[in-house]
Design a protein around this motif. Structure first.
Motif, mmCIF file in Angstrom:
data_model
loop_
_atom_site.group_PDB
_atom_site.id
_atom_site.type_symbol
_atom_site.label_atom_id
_atom_site.label_comp_id
_atom_site.label_asym_id
_atom_site.label_seq_id
_atom_site.Cartn_x
_atom_site.Cartn_y
_atom_site.Cartn_z
ATOM 1 N N LEU A 88 16.733 -63.642 -6.244
ATOM 2 C CA LEU A 88 16.868 -64.691 -7.066
ATOM 3 C C LEU A 88 18.018 -65.076 -7.505
ATOM 4 N N LEU A 89 17.676 -63.509 -8.080
ATOM 5 C CA LEU A 89 19.945 -63.558 -8.586
ATOM 6 C C LEU A 89 20.913 -63.934 -8.474
ATOM 7 N N LEU A 90 20.915 -63.274 -6.765
ATOM 8 C CA LEU A 90 22.152 -63.518 -6.193
ATOM 9 C C LEU A 90 22.417 -64.908 -5.634
ATOM 10 N N GLY A 91 20.523 -65.410 -4.989
ATOM 11 C CA GLY A 91 20.274 -66.041 -4.241
ATOM 12 C C GLY A 91 20.361 -65.422 -2.703
ATOM 13 N N ALA A 92 20.040 -64.929 -2.371
ATOM 14 C CA ALA A 92 19.619 -64.261 -1.556
ATOM 15 C C ALA A 92 18.076 -63.900 -0.752
ATOM 16 N N VAL A 93 17.616 -64.578 0.937
ATOM 17 C CA VAL A 93 16.938 -64.687 1.436
ATOM 18 C C VAL A 93 16.121 -65.807 0.486
ATOM 19 N N THR A 94 16.154 -66.907 -0.221
ATOM 20 C CA THR A 94 15.787 -67.204 -1.032
ATOM 21 C C THR A 94 14.376 -67.682 -1.285
ATOM 22 N N THR A 95 13.784 -68.918 0.451
ATOM 23 C CA THR A 95 13.158 -69.085 0.880
ATOM 24 C C THR A 95 11.593 -67.963 0.108
ATOM 25 N N VAL A 96 12.169 -67.037 1.311
ATOM 26 C CA VAL A 96 11.008 -65.812 1.028
ATOM 27 C C VAL A 96 10.997 -65.685 -0.121
ATOM 28 N N ALA A 97 11.944 -65.433 -0.865
ATOM 29 C CA ALA A 97 11.343 -64.586 -2.385
ATOM 30 C C ALA A 97 10.734 -66.341 -3.477
ATOM 31 N N GLY A 98 11.299 -66.819 -3.513
ATOM 32 C CA GLY A 98 10.588 -68.244 -3.422
ATOM 33 C C GLY A 98 9.517 -68.069 -3.769
ATOM 34 N N LEU A 99 8.452 -67.828 -2.370
ATOM 35 C CA LEU A 99 7.053 -68.147 -1.544
ATOM 36 C C LEU A 99 6.471 -66.696 -2.667
ATOM 37 N N ALA A 100 7.423 -66.199 -2.185
ATOM 38 C CA ALA A 100 6.354 -64.747 -2.785
ATOM 39 C C ALA A 100 6.049 -64.409 -4.416
ATOM 40 N N VAL A 101 7.328 -65.757 -4.759
ATOM 41 C CA VAL A 101 6.632 -65.478 -5.655
ATOM 42 C C VAL A 101 5.595 -66.857 -6.523
ATOM 43 N N VAL A 102 5.294 -67.091 -5.523
ATOM 44 C CA VAL A 102 3.791 -67.990 -5.812
ATOM 45 C C VAL A 102 3.420 -67.270 -5.150
ATOM 46 N N VAL A 103 2.680 -66.768 -4.612
ATOM 47 C CA VAL A 103 2.356 -66.091 -4.197
ATOM 48 C C VAL A 103 1.422 -64.798 -4.763
ATOM 49 N N ALA A 104 2.097 -64.298 -5.748
ATOM 50 C CA ALA A 104 1.919 -63.065 -6.717
ATOM 51 C C ALA A 104 1.322 -64.225 -8.452
#
Length: 150
Positions: free
Chosen positions: A69-85
């Motif tokens: 997220l800091l880099l703005g890389a693979v943002t959709t996947v990272a954001g959804l993984a955060v939601v799950v966690a």
């Protein structure tokens, strides 16, 4: 009402990514200091299923997802993984409590989850690795004022 102009929107998305990323990395580093076994023991005490697997997942999401997220890389996947966690954190550690974090409540995990979901939905903005890679792959697809999406 109209959405924010593109330069302001991109700056806002960058700020959200940076703040959320720093918070996630800080929590991931905190867990890393306890080690997988220490985190898994704590998770087991909270009744979290598969505590070692859950500990590894949460540590990966917080550290790896935070950096992404800091880099703005693979943002959709990272954001959804955060939601799950954060959904897991809410269900197993914070549900039924006061919303206030100082009382063990859910406000922090709720805000982190909302930020992850918002970034997954809106994309990382122009100031991101995702935008840079997207521009290199398909420059003809980008038009003035178009949002950057994964």
């Amino acid at each position: 009402m109209r959405p924010l102009p593109a330069p302001v929107s991109d700056a806002a998305l960058l700020l959200v990514r940076l703040l959320l990323g720093v918070v996630l990395v800080a929590h991931g580093v905190q867990k890393l200091g306890k080690g997988v076994d220490g985190v898994a023991t704590g998770f087991a005490g909270m009744g979290i299923p598969f505590p070692t697997v859950s500990a590894l997942f949460v540590m990966l999401v917080e550290l790896g997802g935070g950096v992404l997220l800091l880099l703005g890389a693979v943002t959709t996947v990272a954001g959804l993984a955060v939601v799950v966690a954060m959904a897991g954190a809410f269900l197993f550690a914070h549900a039924g409590l006061s919303p206030f974090v100082d009382a063990g409540g859910w406000e922090l995990v709720g805000v982190i989850a909302a930020g992850g979901l918002a970034l997954a939905a809106a994309g990382p903005g122009r100031f991101s690795v995702d935008a840079l890679l997207g521009a290199r792959r398909a420059p003809a697809r980008h038009t003035a004022g178009a949002g950057v999406r994964e």
